[in-house]
Design an enzyme around this catalytic site. Structure first.
Site, PDB file in Angstrom:
ATOM      1  N   ASN A 172       0.831  -1.200   0.000  1.00  0.00           N
ATOM      2  CA  ASN A 172       0.000   0.000   0.000  1.00  0.00           C
ATOM      3  C   ASN A 172       0.864   1.247   0.000  1.00  0.00           C
ATOM      4  O   ASN A 172       1.771   1.377   0.829  1.00  0.00           O
ATOM      5  CB  ASN A 172      -0.891   0.016   1.251  1.00  0.00           C
ATOM      6  CG  ASN A 172      -1.699   1.297   1.353  1.00  0.00           C
ATOM      7  OD1 ASN A 172      -2.690   1.477   0.658  1.00  0.00           O
ATOM      8  ND2 ASN A 172      -1.270   2.211   2.224  1.00  0.00           N
ATOM      9  N   GLU A 173       0.616   2.145  -0.948  1.00  0.00           N
ATOM     10  CA  GLU A 173       1.241   3.477  -0.986  1.00  0.00           C
ATOM     11  C   GLU A 173       2.738   3.438  -0.652  1.00  0.00           C
ATOM     12  O   GLU A 173       3.221   4.219   0.172  1.00  0.00           O
ATOM     13  CB  GLU A 173       0.490   4.428  -0.042  1.00  0.00           C
ATOM     14  CG  GLU A 173      -0.926   4.712  -0.490  1.00  0.00           C
ATOM     15  CD  GLU A 173      -1.639   5.760   0.349  1.00  0.00           C
ATOM     16  OE1 GLU A 173      -1.071   6.209   1.367  1.00  0.00           O
ATOM     17  OE2 GLU A 173      -2.771   6.133  -0.002  1.00  0.00           O
ATOM     18  N   GLU A 292      -8.490   3.689  -3.608  1.00  0.00           N
ATOM     19  CA  GLU A 292      -8.786   4.645  -2.533  1.00  0.00           C
ATOM     20  C   GLU A 292      -9.231   5.940  -3.186  1.00  0.00           C
ATOM     21  O   GLU A 292      -8.475   6.542  -3.943  1.00  0.00           O
ATOM     22  CB  GLU A 292      -7.577   4.906  -1.616  1.00  0.00           C
ATOM     23  CG  GLU A 292      -7.232   3.761  -0.688  1.00  0.00           C
ATOM     24  CD  GLU A 292      -6.186   4.142   0.357  1.00  0.00           C
ATOM     25  OE1 GLU A 292      -6.169   5.321   0.773  1.00  0.00           O
ATOM     26  OE2 GLU A 292      -5.399   3.269   0.736  1.00  0.00           O
TER      27      GLU A 292
END
Length: 503
Positions: A172-173, A292
């Site tokens: 994630n990110e 997201e």
């Protein structure tokens, strides 16, 4: 009063309406899990401690997929801590949100919740503090029928049959300096490729999402995608995109035009992915998982995590209260996702409950719908068939952030089986109504089945536990069909849906 025209034809198609466009996100963050989906003391709680009222609204919202367990949380997560007998599980510090994770809800509990809510799980693996082996262990636990260590552990924990999770996020990110274990694009791209290659040795049919940029404002945006995909293109199916928008300094016009950035984001990532495809002489296309997206007021107090020696369980975090203008922007973001359905194959509104969410709960108490619930639920319910490519002629107005922006934005879907045409539209003008004129000559003999508009003279109105029904999408009685055209008046700062059916 402004006027705008929209032309559509069944021959001009962008692509199918993808049910995965209407995904959501459950992260171990604030009260999303604990006192959100899981609240054993609640009157509606089932034997697993899951709130029945949350499950009911999740179904009403039309959620198709749910990404889990993060988010920033996943980059420090040890999933093994949250399986097996609950009384033997060990609490851990969550560095991402400066909280304590009690590990009362883990993979098995989440999968039971997903089955009850009727959603497809989208699992994320930790590539921040962990790597290939831990991802393989989790995949084995979830997807292998039995006869191996982790598969047999799952069976011993009460899940005889494998979960067969298809979609997996590779971290994630990882471009963000706030992320535990953040990496350079070269470091992450190689790790993602190695992880993907190994995971496919267990389950070749997986659909894998590699981390793209955390926002178009990131200094590495574009170059991050190029480098990561150069390393991992052959091994992944999607690249992620994340975008949050919020009104800054009272600039409502720019806020309402936020989707200009979202469209740019999709266009840029798709162009970069296609450039890597050409350079690497690949035939397949890597598409976008916009996993997201939402409105998020990051400068508000509720977005600041605890600090010091305070490591609470499920603190109040990111509990934004959304107003009518926020709902218009969320509706416009759904318009963007649909019109980019040729490249955006999956999306997740962040998040589902309490944390920047359409659903709010009181611990042990009431539940209510935020304003952003309504455009999502109606779009998820009525968008079907194919997304049409529109020709829009709209007046423009000036914005400080994006320059001249069209006042009207819209998308339309056509369900060939039922014949229904649905137009979703926003009026981004601050003061002027728009008369929308839709050319239906490609769809003769239509009538208005339903026309609703979400607006309010006070665009700052917010829903609360005491009142979440005073401002709802209302019938738009101005919508009329004549001479194969439908006309409707759209008030300023509004989101509308026009559903048309054959006479």
């Amino acid at each position: 009063m402004h006027s705008a025209t929209v032309s559509l034809d069944p021959a001009f198609v962008v692509g199918p309406v993808r049910r995965r466009t209407f995904g959501s996100f459950v992260e171990h963050l604030g009260r999303c899990v604990y006192t959100g989906i899981h609240d054993p003391g609640h009157p509606t709680a089932d034997a697993d401690g899951f709130r029945g009222d949350v499950i009911e609204l999740t179904r009403e919202l039309g959620v198709s997929t749910v990404r889990y367990p993060g988010g920033n949380f996943v980059s420090g997560y040890r999933w093994e801590d949250a399986v097996g007998p609950v009384e033997q599980r060990t609490p851990r510090l969550d560095l991402a949100w400066h909280s304590t994770e009690p590990n009362l809800v883990g993979v098995d509990e989440f999968m039971r919740w997903a089955a009850k809510a009727g959603v497809e799980p989208m699992m994320a693996v930790n590539l921040g503090t962990r790597g290939v082996q831990e991802a393989l262990d989790l995949l084995e636990y979830c997807n292998v029928p039995g006869g191996s260590y982790w598969a047999d552990q799952r069976r011993a924990n009460g899940a005889e049959e494998p979960y067969r999770i298809t979609m997996w996020c590779l971290g994630n990110e990882m471009d963000g300096p706030w992320q535990i274990g953040s990496k350079t694009p070269q470091e992450y791209g190689r790790l993602a490729a190695e992880t993907a290659r190994a995971m496919r040795m267990i389950d070749p049919g997986l659909e894998l999402v590699v981390c793209g940029s955390s926002g178009s404002q990131m200094p590495t945006f574009g170059e991050w995608e190029r480098v990561v995909l150069t390393e991992a293109y052959e091994h992944v199916d999607y690249i992620s995109a994340h975008a949050y928008y919020w009104e800054e300094d009272g600039d409502l016009a720019s806020f309402l035009a936020s989707v200009v950035d979202m469209d740019h984001f999709v266009e840029s990532v798709a162009a970069t992915a296609d450039a890597v495809r050409a350079a690497r002489k690949q035939t397949k296309r890597v598409h976008i998982s916009f996993d997201e997206w939402n409105v998020w007021y990051q400068k508000r107090a509720e977005s600041r995590p605890p600090s010091g020696d305070d490591w609470p369980v499920a603190p109040v975090l990111l509990e934004d209260r959304y107003n009518v203008a926020d709902a218009v922007v969320v509706g416009n973001m759904l318009i963007s996702l649909l019109r980019n359905t040729d490249r955006v194959h999956s999306a997740s509104m962040a998040q589902l409950v309490n944390v920047i969410a359409p659903i709010m709960t009181e611990p042990g108490g009431r539940i209510w719908k935020q304003t952003i619930f309504h455009p999502f639920a109606l779009t998820a319910r009525h968008a079907a068939g194919e997304v049409l490519r529109l020709a829009i002629d709209s007046p423009v107005h000036e914005t400080a952030k994006f320059g001249d922006v069209a006042v009207l934005d819209a998308v339309a879907t056509h369900d060939a089986e039922s014949g229904d045409v649905v137009v979703f539209a926003v009026n981004r003008s601050l003061t002027e109504p728009v008369v929308l004129d839709v050319d239906l000559r490609g769809f003769p003999g239509m009538r208005v089945a339903e026309a609703v508009t979400l607006s309010n003279p006070d665009h700052t109105w917010q829903a609360t536990a005491d009142d979440d029904t005073s401002v709802l999408p209302q019938p738009n009685t101005s919508a009329k069909v004549a001479d194969d055209r439908v006309r409707a008046e759209l008030p300023p700062v509004s989101w509308s849906m026009l559903r048309l059916e054959r006479e």
